[in-house]
Design a protein around this motif. Sequence first.
Motif, short mmCIF file in Angstrom:
data_model
loop_
_atom_site.label_atom_id
_atom_site.label_comp_id
_atom_site.label_asym_id
_atom_site.label_seq_id
_atom_site.Cartn_x
_atom_site.Cartn_y
_atom_site.Cartn_z
N THR A 110 37.21 12.25 61.45
CA THR A 110 37.43 13.41 61.44
C THR A 110 38.97 13.99 60.36
O THR A 110 38.71 15.28 60.16
N HIS A 111 39.05 13.57 59.65
CA HIS A 111 39.72 13.67 58.39
C HIS A 111 41.48 13.72 59.39
O HIS A 111 42.64 14.35 58.34
N ILE A 112 41.81 14.18 60.81
CA ILE A 112 42.88 14.33 61.38
C ILE A 112 44.18 13.58 60.15
O ILE A 112 44.94 14.50 60.41
N ASP A 113 43.83 12.46 60.29
CA ASP A 113 45.17 12.04 59.82
C ASP A 113 45.37 11.58 58.45
O ASP A 113 46.64 11.98 58.73
N GLU A 114 44.52 12.19 57.71
CA GLU A 114 44.74 12.64 56.11
C GLU A 114 45.48 14.03 55.85
O GLU A 114 46.25 13.94 55.78
N PHE A 115 45.15 14.78 56.51
CA PHE A 115 45.79 15.98 57.35
C PHE A 115 47.15 16.61 57.84
O PHE A 115 48.19 16.53 57.23
N PHE A 116 47.53 15.28 58.72
CA PHE A 116 48.54 15.21 58.85
C PHE A 116 49.94 14.49 58.50
O PHE A 116 51.29 14.50 57.90
N ASP A 117 49.02 13.33 57.69
CA ASP A 117 49.64 12.53 56.43
C ASP A 117 50.47 13.94 55.36
O ASP A 117 51.20 13.68 55.14
N ALA A 118 49.37 14.48 55.14
CA ALA A 118 49.52 15.11 53.76
C ALA A 118 51.04 16.66 54.49
O ALA A 118 51.75 17.04 53.80
N VAL A 119 50.57 16.28 55.66
CA VAL A 119 51.55 17.92 55.71
C VAL A 119 53.43 17.25 55.94
O VAL A 119 54.22 18.18 55.55
N LEU A 120 53.28 15.93 56.54
CA LEU A 120 54.80 15.23 56.93
C LEU A 120 55.38 14.96 54.78
O LEU A 120 55.97 15.29 54.79
N LEU A 121 53.61 14.68 53.90
CA LEU A 121 54.18 14.09 52.89
C LEU A 121 54.49 15.58 52.26
O LEU A 121 55.91 15.25 51.65
N LEU A 122 54.50 16.55 52.13
CA LEU A 122 54.54 18.04 51.91
C LEU A 122 55.18 18.22 51.86
O LEU A 122 56.58 18.21 50.91
N HIS A 123 56.19 17.78 53.42
CA HIS A 123 57.39 18.39 53.75
C HIS A 123 58.55 17.35 53.32
O HIS A 123 60.19 17.64 52.89
N GLY A 125 58.54 16.37 50.15
CA GLY A 125 58.33 16.26 48.51
C GLY A 125 57.30 15.71 47.77
O GLY A 125 57.79 15.32 46.66
N LEU A 126 56.92 14.66 48.57
CA LEU A 126 55.79 14.05 47.75
C LEU A 126 54.23 14.63 47.83
O LEU A 126 52.98 13.72 48.59
N ALA A 127 54.05 15.03 46.88
CA ALA A 127 53.51 16.40 47.20
C ALA A 127 52.24 15.04 45.99
O ALA A 127 51.26 15.49 46.47
N GLY A 128 52.63 14.38 45.27
CA GLY A 128 51.64 13.70 44.82
C GLY A 128 51.32 12.28 45.20
O GLY A 128 49.83 11.93 45.80
N GLN A 129 51.74 11.79 46.20
CA GLN A 129 51.17 11.21 47.26
C GLN A 129 50.08 11.76 48.20
O GLN A 129 49.08 11.19 48.55
N ALA A 130 50.81 13.05 49.47
CA ALA A 130 49.45 13.93 49.59
C ALA A 130 48.37 14.17 49.08
O ALA A 130 47.36 14.15 49.49
N MET A 131 48.22 14.54 47.22
CA MET A 131 47.33 14.40 46.75
C MET A 131 45.96 13.11 46.25
O MET A 131 45.50 13.29 47.03
N ARG A 132 46.46 12.49 47.21
CA ARG A 132 46.27 11.15 47.00
C ARG A 132 45.26 10.90 48.51
O ARG A 132 44.70 10.16 48.45
N ARG A 133 46.40 11.29 49.45
CA ARG A 133 46.08 10.90 50.55
C ARG A 133 44.93 12.24 51.15
O ARG A 133 43.79 11.99 51.83
#
Length: 257
Positions: A110-123, A125-133
């Motif tokens: 469903t990719h909800i794990d990727e989405f919610f993890d990215a929201v937290l990572l962006l908050h 300031g870890l945009a690079g990790q969000a990209m990889r997620r």
Amino acid sequence: MPWRPATCGPARRQAERIAELPFHREEGHLATSRLIVVTALAGDWDEAVILADRFREGWQRAGRPRAGNLNRGAYAAGTVHGLRGDDDARADWLDIVAALSAPERPISDTHIDEFFDAVLLLHRGLAGQAMRRLQTPPEGFRAWYSGMWRPWYAAVWAEAAVLTGHEDAAARIDRARLLTTDNPIAAALVARAAALSAPSGGRDWVGRIGRSPGTPPGCRYQWARTLVLIGGEDRACGQAALAAMGATPMAVSSSVR
């Protein structure tokens, strides 16, 4: 700048109707699962935490059943705790997600794990990790259970590219625009990402949408995030709004300072 909530829209009304169904209202995990997602995304986090406690109590009383369709609410609850800086509580909720998930349809489908993890990572300031997620192209979300998350995923997928200065950022914005046309909040997030990527004038545009009451509509968290991204006095106002929600201070990428 006070928060001026817009209408919560059909998502909340539908979640409330489902919660009030006779065969749901006495089962906390069934009644609250969708409402947790709505309140988490909207930024109504105090309510989300109360609903999450009711979810956990009902799920435990029911014998901790596997129910993959409920893991969205559990993941949203964990993300709220993460945004508030409580990683231990987030880990507890991710354990519940794992216990809920059905083997025949892992949460990664469903990719909800990727989405919610990215929201937290962006908050954080870890945009690079969000990209990889966010490895999966959003156009691939074609099943009903993944397609419902496509607009949200596409929005953070585009934003992460902008905040990292990725070479495909402009193309991702164009693709995300097509995928978010029916979701006004996700569309506003893509428009914000486009403005942040503009070589000139973009920040003024972000300022205009960020200062508009209820923009993005009905989404307190993203409204506050927009103010932080604007900078200056607006940044302080946005951080204050986040603090009032219980959030940790939002880290700002060097690309938008």
